[in-house]
Design an enzyme around this catalytic site. Structure first.
Site, mmCIF file in Angstrom:
data_model
loop_
_atom_site.group_PDB
_atom_site.id
_atom_site.type_symbol
_atom_site.label_atom_id
_atom_site.label_comp_id
_atom_site.label_asym_id
_atom_site.label_seq_id
_atom_site.Cartn_x
_atom_site.Cartn_y
_atom_site.Cartn_z
ATOM 1 C CD GLN A 1 45.279 31.828 54.306
ATOM 2 O OE1 GLN A 1 46.475 31.544 53.416
ATOM 3 N NE2 GLN A 1 44.580 32.295 53.816
ATOM 4 C CB THR B 1 42.590 37.525 50.471
ATOM 5 O OG1 THR B 1 42.668 36.661 49.679
ATOM 6 C CG2 THR B 1 41.774 37.819 51.497
ATOM 7 C CB CYS C 1 45.045 34.195 44.274
ATOM 8 S SG CYS C 1 46.843 34.776 45.721
ATOM 9 C CB THR C 2 44.025 40.012 45.970
ATOM 10 O OG1 THR C 2 44.336 39.580 46.850
ATOM 11 C CG2 THR C 2 42.462 39.818 46.113
#
Length: 230
Positions: free
Chosen positions: A52, A83, A197-198
């Site tokens: 990422q 996610t 965001c989880t």
């Protein structure tokens, strides 16, 4: 019952929340000893996070696409990417499989529409807040406008996610900083804030603020329960 396929581990801290929420949802709907039929394909987040930050999204799409293929071959009837950030490559992942991909933004958008929200704040990784894939889908599919924090606030939100929440560390200073950002988004016109965001749901709860919070982990898990039992 349909079998759910989950691509997890991004991070495992929130993946365990998915597992708990989905099983709780099935038990509440069916009663007794019922639990969900699901298959979990959990990746090594260190590799994912590095790719990422190296902007290697095509490699990430291939990795998650392969993970989705494995789930389909194992018998999953749908796939969830557990996610928010990796929904940047959701279309590419979906192209690898012949079963539905339950998109996290769709679960969020439906919940926002039900509450009559047309302008919403967004907290998440820098990728989610700054790149267009999340905001664009909410606007195009649900006609919802998205506000994000300023650059300094976005940096703070991002670093807390990767340096603390993904490691299971809950810090009161981080919570205070997040709540201040939520309040400011409200002053800018947000009618609610997406915990995009989880892991953020591990830090912020609805009882912490008068602002309406939309926990993407809970909403995505509920969409999964609905699919499993439809």
């Amino acid at each position: 019952m349909n079998t759910l396929g989950i691509i997890g581990g991004m991070s495992w801290q929130s993946t365990q929340s998915y597992y708990q929420l989905i099983n709780q949802g099935v038990a509440q709907r069916l009663g007794g000893l019922h639990s969900a039929q699901l298959i979990l394909n959990s990746v090594d987040f260190a590799t994912i996070a590095q790719l990422q930050h190296d902007n290697q999204w095509s490699q990430l799409a291939d990795r998650l696409g392969y993970a989705a293929t494995q789930l389909q071959r194992a018998g999953a009837d749908c796939v969830l990417i557990a996610t928010n950030t990796m929904h940047k490559v959701a279309d590419e992942v979906s192209a690898h499989i012949d079963i539905p991909l339950l998109h996290i933004v769709d679960a969020v958008g439906e919940a926002l529409q039900q509450q009559g929200i047309t302008t919403v704040g967004l907290l998440g990784t820098a990728f989610t807040m700054e790149q267009p894939f999340y905001r664009q889908r909410l606007y195009e599919q649900f006609n919802i406008s998205v506000l994000v924090p300023n650059a300094q606030q976005r940096q703070r939100v991002h670093e807390v996610i990767y340096q603390q929440l993904c490691k299971g560390h809950i810090c009161q200073q981080a919570k205070s900083d997040y709540l201040n950002i939520v309040t400011e988004l409200g002053h800018q016109g947000a009618q609610g804030v997406i915990l995009g965001c989880t892991e953020i749901g591990l830090l912020l709860k609805q009882q912490d603020t008068a602002m309406a919070l939309f926990d993407t982990t809970a909403l995505h898990a509920q969409a999964a329960v609905n699919f499993a039992l439809r």
